[in-house]
Motif scaffolding. Sequence first.
Motif, PDB file in Angstrom:
ATOM      1  N   PHE A 357       0.818  -1.200   0.000  1.00 33.87           N
ATOM      2  CA  PHE A 357       0.000   0.000   0.000  1.00 33.87           C
ATOM      3  C   PHE A 357       0.862   1.264   0.000  1.00 33.87           C
ATOM      4  CE2 PHE A 357      -2.829  -3.279   1.578  1.00 33.87           C
ATOM      5  CZ  PHE A 357      -3.996  -3.023   0.887  1.00 33.87           C
ATOM      6  N   ARG A 358       1.926   1.232  -0.780  1.00 36.22           N
ATOM      7  CA  ARG A 358       2.807   2.396  -0.892  1.00 36.22           C
ATOM      8  C   ARG A 358       2.039   3.592  -1.442  1.00 36.22           C
ATOM      9  NH1 ARG A 358       5.168   4.469  -5.338  1.00 36.22           N
ATOM     10  NH2 ARG A 358       4.713   2.587  -6.551  1.00 36.22           N
ATOM     11  N   PRO A 359       2.043   4.733  -0.738  1.00 32.57           N
ATOM     12  CA  PRO A 359       1.414   5.938  -1.280  1.00 32.57           C
ATOM     13  C   PRO A 359       2.071   6.345  -2.595  1.00 32.57           C
ATOM     14  CG  PRO A 359       1.859   6.200   1.047  1.00 32.57           C
ATOM     15  CD  PRO A 359       2.573   4.954   0.620  1.00 32.57           C
ATOM     16  N   ALA A 360       1.276   6.767  -3.540  1.00 35.64           N
ATOM     17  CA  ALA A 360       1.788   7.086  -4.874  1.00 35.64           C
ATOM     18  C   ALA A 360       1.150   8.371  -5.380  1.00 35.64           C
ATOM     19  CB  ALA A 360       1.522   5.940  -5.838  1.00 35.64           C
ATOM     20  N   PRO A 361       1.493   9.509  -4.783  1.00 37.46           N
ATOM     21  CA  PRO A 361       0.913  10.770  -5.242  1.00 37.46           C
ATOM     22  C   PRO A 361       1.390  11.107  -6.649  1.00 37.46           C
ATOM     23  CG  PRO A 361       2.743  11.182  -3.751  1.00 37.46           C
ATOM     24  CD  PRO A 361       2.499   9.706  -3.728  1.00 37.46           C
ATOM     25  N   GLY A 362       0.638  11.980  -7.295  1.00 32.79           N
ATOM     26  CA  GLY A 362       1.039  12.406  -8.631  1.00 32.79           C
ATOM     27  C   GLY A 362      -0.149  12.837  -9.456  1.00 32.79           C
ATOM     28  N   PRO A 363       0.099  13.239 -10.700  1.00 37.73           N
ATOM     29  CA  PRO A 363      -0.976  13.701 -11.571  1.00 37.73           C
ATOM     30  C   PRO A 363      -1.873  12.556 -12.030  1.00 37.73           C
ATOM     31  CG  PRO A 363       1.098  13.628 -12.776  1.00 37.73           C
ATOM     32  CD  PRO A 363       1.431  13.342 -11.335  1.00 37.73           C
ATOM     33  N   VAL A 364      -3.158  12.827 -12.097  1.00 42.80           N
ATOM     34  CA  VAL A 364      -4.128  11.872 -12.626  1.00 42.80           C
ATOM     35  C   VAL A 364      -4.492  12.353 -14.026  1.00 42.80           C
ATOM     36  CG1 VAL A 364      -6.427  10.855 -12.351  1.00 42.80           C
ATOM     37  CG2 VAL A 364      -4.979  11.277 -10.343  1.00 42.80           C
ATOM     38  N   HIS A 365      -3.922  11.690 -15.016  1.00 47.74           N
ATOM     39  CA  HIS A 365      -4.116  12.133 -16.399  1.00 47.74           C
ATOM     40  C   HIS A 365      -5.527  11.864 -16.889  1.00 47.74           C
ATOM     41  CE1 HIS A 365       0.167  12.748 -16.363  1.00 47.74           C
ATOM     42  NE2 HIS A 365       0.398  11.469 -16.142  1.00 47.74           N
ATOM     43  N   GLU A 366      -6.121  10.797 -16.370  1.00 48.87           N
ATOM     44  CA  GLU A 366      -7.487  10.466 -16.781  1.00 48.87           C
ATOM     45  C   GLU A 366      -8.214   9.834 -15.614  1.00 48.87           C
ATOM     46  OE1 GLU A 366      -9.891   7.508 -19.880  1.00 48.87           O
ATOM     47  OE2 GLU A 366      -7.751   7.903 -20.176  1.00 48.87           O
ATOM     48  N   LEU A 367      -9.449  10.290 -15.384  1.00 49.77           N
ATOM     49  CA  LEU A 367     -10.308   9.710 -14.353  1.00 49.77           C
ATOM     50  C   LEU A 367     -11.683   9.504 -14.967  1.00 49.77           C
ATOM     51  CD1 LEU A 367     -10.933   8.828 -11.440  1.00 49.77           C
ATOM     52  CD2 LEU A 367     -11.473  11.225 -10.926  1.00 49.77           C
ATOM     53  N   ALA A 368     -12.062   8.252 -15.189  1.00 52.43           N
ATOM     54  CA  ALA A 368     -13.374   7.912 -15.735  1.00 52.43           C
ATOM     55  C   ALA A 368     -14.139   7.143 -14.669  1.00 52.43           C
ATOM     56  CB  ALA A 368     -13.228   7.079 -17.006  1.00 52.43           C
ATOM     57  N   LEU A 369     -15.185   7.757 -14.124  1.00 52.60           N
ATOM     58  CA  LEU A 369     -15.954   7.158 -13.047  1.00 52.60           C
ATOM     59  C   LEU A 369     -17.075   6.286 -13.603  1.00 52.60           C
ATOM     60  CD1 LEU A 369     -16.270  10.345 -10.811  1.00 52.60           C
ATOM     61  CD2 LEU A 369     -14.684   8.442 -10.488  1.00 52.60           C
ATOM     62  N   PRO A 370     -17.410   5.206 -12.914  1.00 50.03           N
ATOM     63  CA  PRO A 370     -18.517   4.359 -13.371  1.00 50.03           C
ATOM     64  C   PRO A 370     -19.858   5.060 -13.182  1.00 50.03           C
ATOM     65  CG  PRO A 370     -17.737   3.625 -11.235  1.00 50.03           C
ATOM     66  CD  PRO A 370     -16.787   4.691 -11.691  1.00 50.03           C
ATOM     67  N   HIS A 371     -20.825   4.686 -14.003  1.00 54.78           N
ATOM     68  CA  HIS A 371     -22.153   5.285 -13.913  1.00 54.78           C
ATOM     69  C   HIS A 371     -23.207   4.191 -13.881  1.00 54.78           C
ATOM     70  CE1 HIS A 371     -20.654   9.344 -14.646  1.00 54.78           C
ATOM     71  NE2 HIS A 371     -19.898   8.828 -15.596  1.00 54.78           N
ATOM     72  N   GLY A 372     -24.336   4.486 -13.282  1.00 49.14           N
ATOM     73  CA  GLY A 372     -25.439   3.539 -13.226  1.00 49.14           C
ATOM     74  C   GLY A 372     -26.457   4.005 -12.223  1.00 49.14           C
ATOM     75  N   PRO A 373     -27.695   3.519 -12.323  1.00 52.34           N
ATOM     76  CA  PRO A 373     -28.763   4.000 -11.434  1.00 52.34           C
ATOM     77  C   PRO A 373     -28.562   3.625  -9.976  1.00 52.34           C
ATOM     78  CG  PRO A 373     -29.525   2.135 -12.756  1.00 52.34           C
ATOM     79  CD  PRO A 373     -28.187   2.537 -13.306  1.00 52.34           C
ATOM     80  N   TRP A 374     -27.711   2.648  -9.695  1.00 54.06           N
ATOM     81  CA  TRP A 374     -27.525   2.196  -8.322  1.00 54.06           C
ATOM     82  C   TRP A 374     -26.136   2.543  -7.796  1.00 54.06           C
ATOM     83  CZ3 TRP A 374     -32.319   1.397  -7.852  1.00 54.06           C
ATOM     84  CH2 TRP A 374     -33.054   0.756  -8.850  1.00 54.06           C
ATOM     85  N   LEU A 375     -25.416   3.408  -8.516  1.00 56.12           N
ATOM     86  CA  LEU A 375     -24.051   3.748  -8.142  1.00 56.12           C
ATOM     87  C   LEU A 375     -23.940   5.200  -7.709  1.00 56.12           C
ATOM     88  CD1 LEU A 375     -22.051   2.076 -11.063  1.00 56.12           C
ATOM     89  CD2 LEU A 375     -22.681   1.079  -8.847  1.00 56.12           C
ATOM     90  N   ARG A 376     -22.922   5.469  -6.894  1.00 53.91           N
ATOM     91  CA  ARG A 376     -22.587   6.834  -6.474  1.00 53.91           C
ATOM     92  C   ARG A 376     -21.076   6.938  -6.398  1.00 53.91           C
ATOM     93  NH1 ARG A 376     -24.402   9.587  -0.655  1.00 53.91           N
ATOM     94  NH2 ARG A 376     -22.487  10.801  -0.306  1.00 53.91           N
ATOM     95  N   CYS A 377     -20.540   8.025  -6.896  1.00 53.04           N
ATOM     96  CA  CYS A 377     -19.099   8.273  -6.828  1.00 53.04           C
ATOM     97  C   CYS A 377     -18.854   9.643  -6.208  1.00 53.04           C
ATOM     98  CB  CYS A 377     -18.455   8.213  -8.210  1.00 53.04           C
ATOM     99  SG  CYS A 377     -18.576   6.607  -9.011  1.00 53.04           S
ATOM    100  N   ASP A 378     -18.103   9.685  -5.123  1.00 52.53           N
ATOM    101  CA  ASP A 378     -17.684  10.940  -4.502  1.00 52.53           C
ATOM    102  C   ASP A 378     -16.197  11.114  -4.769  1.00 52.53           C
ATOM    103  OD1 ASP A 378     -20.233  10.925  -3.516  1.00 52.53           O
ATOM    104  OD2 ASP A 378     -19.677  10.734  -1.398  1.00 52.53           O
TER     105      ASP A 378
END
Length: 598
Positions: A357-378
């Motif tokens: 579980f080594r921390p790995a900070p840095g830039p996030v070039h792409e973030l694609a969150l899942p979608h659906g009627p029963w999902l939530r992303c914070d």
Amino acid sequence: MQRIEQPIATVLVANRGEIAVRVIRSCRELGLRSVAVHSDVDAGALHVRLADEAHRIGPAPARRSYLDVDAVLAAAKASGADAVHPGYGMLSEDAGFAAAVEAAGLVFVGPPADVVARMGDKVAARAVATGCGVPVAPGSDGTLDPADLPGATALAEGLGWPVVVKASFGGGGRGMRVVQDAGGLADAIAAAGREADAAFGRAEVHLERYLDRPRHVEVQVLADAHGTVVHLGDRDCSVQRRHQKLIEEAPAPGLAPHLRAALHDAALRVTRSVGYRGAGTVEFLVLPATGEFFFLEMNTRLQVEHGVTEMVTGIDLVAAQLRIAAGEALWFTQDDVRLDGHAVQARIAAEDPWESFRPAPGPVHELALPHGPWLRCDTGIESGDAVAAEYDSMFAKVLAWGGDRDLARRRLIGALDELRVVGVPTTAPYLRGVLATESFAAGTHDTGSVARDWAPDPADRPAATAPAPAAPATAGTVPVRRVRIATDRGPVEVAVPGLARPAGPGAAPAARPSRSGSGADAVVSGPGAPPVAPMDATVVAVAVVAGQEVGVGEVLAVLEAMKMEIEVRSDVAGTVQEVLVAPGDPVAAGKPLVRFTT
């Protein structure tokens, strides 16, 4: 949603990341103006972009920005805020901050300062629980004196090994160490105190007996200023690594009806006894086989896992916090609370589970969150943002609801399959594997399952998180080598710039075993090169002075990065010539820490 009227019109959010985003969005729904605060590194962060107004409060280190009470209150005054929402972490359980907010004539979105103080002191909270007839785990009645090791050892012997050294203030698993025998007690007390001081500004610790294979179950409560106190059911938070929660769900599975009812009753008794106001969580360690449970602590704030309760109750906890703070009565009673289905949450952190579980900070070039009627992303970031090294590694949460636990679990597995993060390794693929295990599906796991049963499967490791081989030292390149380091969260491996070692005869020895008790290797120095910081960090302690004789394996300095302590040790004997850093100094990866002669 009905708008909140006076006395609250503008809310300053004294936090960052996904919780600041969450509060800002609730303010918008309630017709309230939101004010963000930010450090220099967060100047362009998502919570700053979403707020109606934003104020700089200091440089990147949290102690000089988000934990700076004067800076936060100055921003509140400059913005004309009426109220301050502390989120979770940071200053959320700092009674001094709550009192300062109240003294400034502002509304603190949380319980009264004296309640924060009483329940934030884990020793005092144990006394409250005992006074209510709620069982507590055997432990110390007061904080430990670090100078009285014989007294602490005698107390631990009386409790029986192993024991847990715990921060007496704060929460979230910070400042906790499990100690197996007397030989590790002194180091554990010192390390837990340092971590607690860095996270909460208080270094006091106490002892409790370590319980074997418990479940971690908590009860969500709400209380208004008009005498109404309700619970919103329970959650299970037993999937943990090093006392940090990874997966949470509501309701807690596998509890006998009488045990569940007893937990709810105990939580209400504790809440009523202290004159609570706002949202809070009463946490327990549970032994389902025997039906025993023990009060752990009360978190006087919103929890990271509050979303699973919202999904099964339909109650917006942040809106409830704000309405209660504005003086409104709860709009429902205990009889109105209904739990519908099941919800499960996975915490997404920029960490590599296949490297401890080594921390790995840095830039996030792409973030694609899942979608659906029963999902939530914070989330607190978007594509193109970065996970900052100065703060916690968690940057998102993915939640799924289902009519029953198995459907919620399978939906979350599917959501994690869809989640795409490019730029940093994450906990998502590992947690997807945990959700698919037979023991999790059956609900037979406990707080030790991650360390004991769920080692990351190399076959599941995403290719993108595999460590790159060290590049050879050639003209125009920076030599690097990979080293294992001893941390308070186990051994991790990092690439250290400028420290390539020669091959063949005369090469420096490999890293030697650490003496920290973790069984890990430490960051080590190399002949002819001074010891360096293995990653961007902050110096929390310097263990040597100029002129001191240094032996092999001795600690030279202790660093902190992403809420993880790192010991830097020497692998050669010599004399310290010069100490180049001091406690509180920020250091970049590769920065020399001391110079010494051999």
